[in-house]
Motif scaffolding. Structure first.
Motif, PDB file in Angstrom:
ATOM      1  N   PRO A  12      10.588  55.841  19.848  1.00  0.00           N
ATOM      2  CA  PRO A  12      10.698  54.968  21.098  1.00  0.00           C
ATOM      3  C   PRO A  12       9.790  53.204  20.905  1.00  0.00           C
ATOM      4  N   ALA A  13      10.008  52.479  21.430  1.00  0.00           N
ATOM      5  CA  ALA A  13       9.936  51.190  21.704  1.00  0.00           C
ATOM      6  C   ALA A  13      10.305  50.360  22.651  1.00  0.00           C
ATOM      7  N   ARG A  14       9.073  50.091  23.292  1.00  0.00           N
ATOM      8  CA  ARG A  14       9.847  49.340  24.520  1.00  0.00           C
ATOM      9  C   ARG A  14       9.525  47.941  24.257  1.00  0.00           C
ATOM     10  N   GLY A  15       9.354  46.958  25.046  1.00  0.00           N
ATOM     11  CA  GLY A  15       9.143  45.394  24.945  1.00  0.00           C
ATOM     12  C   GLY A  15       7.909  45.051  25.479  1.00  0.00           C
ATOM     13  N   GLY A  16       7.536  45.837  26.068  1.00  0.00           N
ATOM     14  CA  GLY A  16       5.452  45.497  26.554  1.00  0.00           C
ATOM     15  C   GLY A  16       4.907  45.585  26.096  1.00  0.00           C
ATOM     16  N   GLY A  19      -0.705  44.200  21.964  1.00  0.00           N
ATOM     17  CA  GLY A  19      -1.996  44.521  20.783  1.00  0.00           C
ATOM     18  C   GLY A  19      -1.444  43.410  20.587  1.00  0.00           C
ATOM     19  N   VAL A  20      -0.415  43.132  20.015  1.00  0.00           N
ATOM     20  CA  VAL A  20       1.105  42.615  19.681  1.00  0.00           C
ATOM     21  C   VAL A  20       1.981  42.266  20.008  1.00  0.00           C
ATOM     22  N   PRO A  21       2.450  40.438  20.785  1.00  0.00           N
ATOM     23  CA  PRO A  21       3.345  41.059  21.777  1.00  0.00           C
ATOM     24  C   PRO A  21       4.614  41.150  21.007  1.00  0.00           C
ATOM     25  N   ARG A  22       5.126  42.160  21.294  1.00  0.00           N
ATOM     26  CA  ARG A  22       6.731  41.994  20.823  1.00  0.00           C
ATOM     27  C   ARG A  22       6.986  42.750  19.544  1.00  0.00           C
ATOM     28  N   LYS A  23       5.751  43.025  19.275  1.00  0.00           N
ATOM     29  CA  LYS A  23       5.335  44.161  18.368  1.00  0.00           C
ATOM     30  C   LYS A  23       6.803  45.217  17.350  1.00  0.00           C
ATOM     31  N   GLU A  58      16.753  42.914  23.578  1.00  0.00           N
ATOM     32  CA  GLU A  58      16.319  42.215  22.353  1.00  0.00           C
ATOM     33  C   GLU A  58      16.579  43.514  21.196  1.00  0.00           C
ATOM     34  N   ILE A  59      14.885  44.498  21.971  1.00  0.00           N
ATOM     35  CA  ILE A  59      15.030  45.755  20.883  1.00  0.00           C
ATOM     36  C   ILE A  59      16.015  46.385  20.955  1.00  0.00           C
TER      37      ILE A  59
END
Length: 235
Positions: A12-16, A19-23, A58-59
């Motif tokens: 799972p990898a959401r964009g928002g 803690g770390v933008p675009r982590k 992008e992800i």
């Protein structure tokens, strides 16, 4: 497959990320954070299909470039700050039916290796458990943890008849490290959680249990991995 049972792995990898933008696609020691998980999952002996669940274009493109499938776009309502972590998994197994086991691999555990993934699954299957999750030995014993109540009064989290004053006298305690979650799919659809009284634990070493949650975690890992890579190149 494992013992004739099919296995779906979901990253799972959401964009928002707050803690770390675009982590999830931020570079860590030369490659996107999510790539560390994709590469190890692709080495698994048992995973039949590896997919990334994301709402972010992008992800999705980065994930596909590193060899993962992105067969659907996650609905935006399942990519909010308050979305329960289990919801994207339940969505994915509904979109991609006919698998027996699901493995959740969070991209925030980049040091987890393929052997951890396979061993957690093997333990779940061999012990005929409904679910198995990865844990690691904690540095901080719960016997030395307290709640603050009534104007900073200390109340032990664990109340014992005899206080444990020495570290070596405290029983081992384990904490979820977030690296590997395995479950029987029909069971997961009934319980809506990997964590249940039937869940068993797979122990991982501390050095592979670092979870990237803050910028400090990211910077620490960046330094650690750079030193490891430099040491390897010097050999």
């Amino acid at each position: 497959m494992i013992q004739n049972k099919s296995v779906l792995a979901i990253i799972p990898a959401r964009g928002g990320s707050k803690g770390v933008p675009r982590k999830n696609i931020r570079h860590l020691a030369g490659k996107p954070l999510i790539a560390w998980t994709i590469e190890e999952a692709k080495k698994s002996k048992y995973i039949d299909r590896l997919v990334v669940s994301t709402e972010d274009e992008e992800i999705a493109e980065v994930a596909k470039s590193w060899g993962a499938e992105v067969p659907f776009v996650r609905p935006s309502e399942l990519a909010q700050d308050d979305t329960p972590g289990i919801d994207p998994i339940l969505h994915a197994i509904k979109v991609l039916p006919d698998f027996d086991y699901v493995i959740l691999l969070q991209p925030t555990s980049p040091l987890r290796i393929a052997e951890d993934i396979d061993a957690c699954l093997e333990q779940c299957v061999d012990k005929k458990a409904s679910a198995c999750v990865s844990v690691t030995l904690t540095d901080k014993s719960p016997y030395w943890m307290y709640n603050l109540i009534d104007e900073n009064t200390l109340q032990p989290v664990i109340i014992s008849e005899k206080p444990i004053l020495r570290r070596q006298d405290a029983p081992d305690a384990y904490v979820l490290n977030g690296a590997v979650y395995v479950a029987d799919i029909p069971w997961l659809e009934r319980t809506n959680s990997f964590l249940h009284e039937e869940t068993i634990g797979y122990v991982m070493p501390k050095e592979r249990s670092i979870d990237v949650d803050t910028m400090m975690d990211f910077l620490y890992l960046e330094t650690l991995l750079s030193e490891m890579i430099d040491a390897s190149e010097e050999k």
